[in-house]
Design a protein around this motif. Sequence first.
Motif, PDB file in Angstrom:
ATOM      1  N   THR A  98      -2.969  32.279 -23.468  1.00  0.00           N
ATOM      2  CA  THR A  98      -2.000  33.155 -24.126  1.00  0.00           C
ATOM      3  C   THR A  98      -0.573  32.711 -23.844  1.00  0.00           C
ATOM      4  N   PHE A  99      -0.361  31.970 -22.768  1.00  0.00           N
ATOM      5  CA  PHE A  99       0.908  31.311 -22.473  1.00  0.00           C
ATOM      6  C   PHE A  99       0.631  30.231 -21.445  1.00  0.00           C
ATOM      7  N   SER A 100       1.587  29.377 -21.195  1.00  0.00           N
ATOM      8  CA  SER A 100       1.339  28.244 -20.298  1.00  0.00           C
ATOM      9  C   SER A 100       2.154  28.314 -19.005  1.00  0.00           C
ATOM     10  N   LEU A 101       2.957  29.361 -18.830  1.00  0.00           N
ATOM     11  CA  LEU A 101       3.796  29.457 -17.637  1.00  0.00           C
ATOM     12  C   LEU A 101       2.956  29.526 -16.370  1.00  0.00           C
ATOM     13  N   GLY A 102       3.341  28.761 -15.380  1.00  0.00           N
ATOM     14  CA  GLY A 102       2.729  28.847 -14.064  1.00  0.00           C
ATOM     15  C   GLY A 102       1.460  28.047 -13.883  1.00  0.00           C
ATOM     16  N   ILE A 103       0.928  27.470 -14.945  1.00  0.00           N
ATOM     17  CA  ILE A 103      -0.323  26.712 -14.827  1.00  0.00           C
ATOM     18  C   ILE A 103      -0.025  25.333 -14.253  1.00  0.00           C
ATOM     19  N   SER A 104      -0.691  25.017 -13.136  1.00  0.00           N
ATOM     20  CA  SER A 104      -0.514  23.689 -12.541  1.00  0.00           C
ATOM     21  C   SER A 104      -1.636  22.739 -12.936  1.00  0.00           C
ATOM     22  N   ARG A 105      -2.846  23.279 -13.155  1.00  0.00           N
ATOM     23  CA  ARG A 105      -3.948  22.444 -13.637  1.00  0.00           C
ATOM     24  C   ARG A 105      -5.012  23.328 -14.257  1.00  0.00           C
ATOM     25  N   VAL A 106      -5.833  22.722 -15.115  1.00  0.00           N
ATOM     26  CA  VAL A 106      -6.950  23.421 -15.755  1.00  0.00           C
ATOM     27  C   VAL A 106      -8.196  22.561 -15.600  1.00  0.00           C
ATOM     28  N   THR A 151       4.795  40.050  -9.429  1.00  0.00           N
ATOM     29  CA  THR A 151       3.876  38.912  -9.384  1.00  0.00           C
ATOM     30  C   THR A 151       3.826  38.305 -10.783  1.00  0.00           C
ATOM     31  N   ASN A 152       3.624  37.021 -10.846  1.00  0.00           N
ATOM     32  CA  ASN A 152       3.569  36.327 -12.128  1.00  0.00           C
ATOM     33  C   ASN A 152       2.137  35.903 -12.403  1.00  0.00           C
ATOM     34  N   PRO A 153       1.392  36.733 -13.104  1.00  0.00           N
ATOM     35  CA  PRO A 153      -0.032  36.424 -13.332  1.00  0.00           C
ATOM     36  C   PRO A 153      -0.220  35.211 -14.224  1.00  0.00           C
ATOM     37  N   LEU A 154      -1.395  34.625 -14.106  1.00  0.00           N
ATOM     38  CA  LEU A 154      -1.778  33.524 -14.977  1.00  0.00           C
ATOM     39  C   LEU A 154      -2.227  34.071 -16.336  1.00  0.00           C
ATOM     40  N   PRO A 155      -2.255  33.224 -17.340  1.00  0.00           N
ATOM     41  CA  PRO A 155      -2.646  33.698 -18.673  1.00  0.00           C
ATOM     42  C   PRO A 155      -4.149  33.897 -18.782  1.00  0.00           C
ATOM     43  N   LEU A 156      -4.541  34.579 -19.860  1.00  0.00           N
ATOM     44  CA  LEU A 156      -5.948  34.665 -20.220  1.00  0.00           C
ATOM     45  C   LEU A 156      -6.352  33.359 -20.884  1.00  0.00           C
ATOM     46  N   MET A 157      -7.544  32.866 -20.552  1.00  0.00           N
ATOM     47  CA  MET A 157      -8.020  31.591 -21.065  1.00  0.00           C
ATOM     48  C   MET A 157      -9.188  31.806 -22.033  1.00  0.00           C
ATOM     49  N   VAL A 191      16.681  22.133 -25.657  1.00  0.00           N
ATOM     50  CA  VAL A 191      15.595  22.868 -26.305  1.00  0.00           C
ATOM     51  C   VAL A 191      14.541  23.249 -25.278  1.00  0.00           C
ATOM     52  N   LEU A 192      14.211  22.324 -24.398  1.00  0.00           N
ATOM     53  CA  LEU A 192      13.222  22.565 -23.355  1.00  0.00           C
ATOM     54  C   LEU A 192      13.917  22.826 -22.033  1.00  0.00           C
ATOM     55  N   VAL A 193      13.540  23.908 -21.356  1.00  0.00           N
ATOM     56  CA  VAL A 193      14.031  24.214 -20.012  1.00  0.00           C
ATOM     57  C   VAL A 193      12.804  24.509 -19.154  1.00  0.00           C
ATOM     58  N   ASP A 194      12.670  23.828 -18.026  1.00  0.00           N
ATOM     59  CA  ASP A 194      11.478  23.969 -17.178  1.00  0.00           C
ATOM     60  C   ASP A 194      10.193  23.737 -17.976  1.00  0.00           C
ATOM     61  N   ASP A 195      10.255  22.797 -18.905  1.00  0.00           N
ATOM     62  CA  ASP A 195       9.123  22.461 -19.769  1.00  0.00           C
ATOM     63  C   ASP A 195       8.709  23.624 -20.671  1.00  0.00           C
ATOM     64  N   VAL A 196       9.598  24.558 -20.887  1.00  0.00           N
ATOM     65  CA  VAL A 196       9.336  25.698 -21.770  1.00  0.00           C
ATOM     66  C   VAL A 196      10.201  25.553 -23.017  1.00  0.00           C
ATOM     67  N   TRP A 197       9.560  25.683 -24.184  1.00  0.00           N
ATOM     68  CA  TRP A 197      10.327  25.704 -25.438  1.00  0.00           C
ATOM     69  C   TRP A 197      10.877  27.124 -25.570  1.00  0.00           C
ATOM     70  N   VAL A 198      12.131  27.297 -25.182  1.00  0.00           N
ATOM     71  CA  VAL A 198      12.678  28.638 -24.992  1.00  0.00           C
ATOM     72  C   VAL A 198      13.029  29.319 -26.310  1.00  0.00           C
ATOM     73  N   ARG A 199      13.737  28.591 -27.177  1.00  0.00           N
ATOM     74  CA  ARG A 199      14.191  29.204 -28.439  1.00  0.00           C
ATOM     75  C   ARG A 199      13.694  28.354 -29.606  1.00  0.00           C
ATOM     76  N   GLY A 200      12.789  28.927 -30.384  1.00  0.00           N
ATOM     77  CA  GLY A 200      12.075  28.157 -31.405  1.00  0.00           C
ATOM     78  C   GLY A 200      12.955  27.622 -32.502  1.00  0.00           C
ATOM     79  N   ASP A 201      13.984  28.372 -32.890  1.00  0.00           N
ATOM     80  CA  ASP A 201      14.887  27.919 -33.952  1.00  0.00           C
ATOM     81  C   ASP A 201      16.279  27.628 -33.411  1.00  0.00           C
ATOM     82  N   GLY A 202      16.395  27.515 -32.103  1.00  0.00           N
ATOM     83  CA  GLY A 202      17.692  27.261 -31.487  1.00  0.00           C
ATOM     84  C   GLY A 202      18.487  28.521 -31.229  1.00  0.00           C
TER      85      GLY A 202
END
Length: 776
Positions: free
Chosen positions: A705-713, A677-683, A638-649
């Motif tokens: 708006t998403f959590s990809l790429g965030i190492s710390r807040v 480039t992989n921008p950070l999300p809006l906070m 279900v989780l890949v790279d700490d990402v919930w990829v498919r919500g209903d499988g």
Amino acid sequence: MVIGSVAGPDERLLLSGDEAGTAPEDRKFRPDVQGLRAVAVALVVLFHAHVPGLGGGYVGVDVFFVISGFVITGVLLREHASTGSTSILSFYGRRVRRILPAATLVIIASVVASYIVLGPLSGNQTAGDARWASVFLINVHFATNGTNYLSSQLPPSVLQNYWSLAVEEQFYLVYPTIFLVVAAISSHLSLRRRLGVVLGLAVIVSFVASVLQTSNNATAAYFSPLPRVWELALGGVVAISTTHLRRLPALTASVLSWLGLAAVLLAAFVFSSTTPYPGWAVALPVLGTALVIAAGVAAPAHGAERVLGLRPFQWLGLVSYSLYLWHWPVLTLATERRSSGSLPVSDALLWVVLSLMLAILTYLLIENPIRHSALLIGKRWASLALGACLIAASLTVATVELNRHDSGVLATPGLAHLATGDACPTPTQPELQGLMGSGRKADHRILARILLVGDSTACTMLPGLQAIAAPAGVRVENAAIIGCGVVSGQIGPQNVNGSNVNSATRLCQRRASAAEARAQRSGRPNVVLWASTWERSSLVVGNGGHQTVLRQGSPQWYSVLLKRIGQRVQQFTAMGAKVVMLTQPPFTDPGDPSVPTAQDRDFERLNTLLTNFAAHRPNVEVINLASYVCPSGPPCPVLVDDVWVRGDGKHYTTVGSLWVARWLMPQVGIDALDKLTNPLPLMKVVGISNGEVLSGRRGIGTVATFSLGISRVQFQVASGTARAAVIGTAVFTHGFWALSWNTNEVPNGTYVVRSVAYNAAGDRSVSKGVTIRVAN
């Protein structure tokens, strides 16, 4: 509301304290009716346990409907004859005490057990259904969603058996008022004759609706109240006819009762899941039940009551309601936990025994004590207040659990309301801007075009693809169709409650071609992105009476599918486009993601076919999406790279679509997408608001708006022209970053609070500031 005078209640009660569910001229207690309850619940339970030979055991529900109509009409008639009144409040108070305590217990237990046993995916499905079941609208929910693409792909609801309870309660919501109005009308006709006219009309209209709606939409007819009303109304007709039925000759009554019981059993053994139901077929068990009850009014010595009145039948009838409630959740949880499609009969019967034990405990500890509570019986409003509390309890548990278990929001929010053959909705600009994050906005120059073709899985990939492509000047055109493969066309039937849920796929080939033509009007694509799962299925070929189903994996299936793929690819490449086919990751079982599913082999077969096809074709290539989404091979995580990829499988979440797009787009062969480039999300800061006064320790948070790429807040505060100071590093929990801030660490004054997200390279995304005042 009450009409008439008040009198003693003696004639309305049995010695046990239960209400007598028969008309005044009838016996107060009917052993044959109690025995019919046992037959009904046994048929339903054994059918759900897949006992061989009971393909029509679902008719037990219809037996319950007729009994309910008979009993409720008898209760109202006996109350009216005994007291000269009809008390709506008392009626609903009795329904609350009888129905809600056990129903609420099973709903809450089912929700909690679904999360524990099956995990958050199935748990969320059960919790969502629980909210409908709590307010007795789950049949409407199923009737509406039964034709929807997304619902037809889900395993059966743990609370699916509550649909029949909802139908009964909807009938009870209207029927007492109708009875009251009919009783109040001045007429030369007796109350029973007037009621007979109303019930007779209900029988005719409802039965016609059953026949017509079943032919048009069997799934909706199965769950809808209108096609079922005639079954309850027919029970009411029997109840108002007791004066005449008492005079039946003993021999005639005996024969009719046995014929009625035989009709019910015949339906149970002859009908199957392919029987169009309810339709005409439902008349057999319904009329059979009515015959047994009607003949039993004469109390024939040699009628079916000789069997139905035996102690085992009486005992099972006593706990039939609780057993009906418990058996389906128990069997469904056990089946989904096993993840093998169905339980062996021997195992299923063991779970039935467990259900029976739970039913007995529920009857002894919940049903009976509450139903006979002197406090509740003596105070009309107490029962209604109890009902409100029980409904609120179910809704609260379901809602709290849904909020606690975030399984990822699907990237196409309206997918649950779409039907097979519908066009994929295009993401809105706010949705895309959220996924673009703090990076470049859309480039209005069009440097290249991608045509996305496929089914609902492609549809849920679309937001991420467009969010990645737009800033690079690449336009992703949407030609995805819900529930339809690119070339699968009409797929093999899947029968549920006598209805083929795949029947709408007959529209697929025409709808898919039309969507592709529309998408190409703005310009020819450079790349066609092929993302489709339905080609794994059996195929229907031919027309009318000459249709044939080609089983997946058969030589004929390979031949037809390869020919269709070749023809469609030729159409795309003739326009100068390159075709990029995506291998498809097997679905994840919502019940237990750690167990392989029955369709894993189908996906492997399809992916091999696509790979082999592309290997021998110019301008066609395959990208192995399956290995990226399912790196460990089936069963897919279900989780890949700490990402919930498919919500209903099956379908991608919003963040899952972005995660896939960031990996995929540089590989499709368009220069503008080679170096992304992989921008950070809006906070956004949450938990505090502009102008708020803070003191002591205060919790603050931030959402993205998403959590990809965030190492710390981190959270920062600034005052005037002073440089911003770091309050502390936030902790990610339940979908947002949180921090407990001790405001005593800064002097009193006015501050601007911001959240700052960092990636591993040190890039950052800063939220808008929130102005607050610290006053300690």
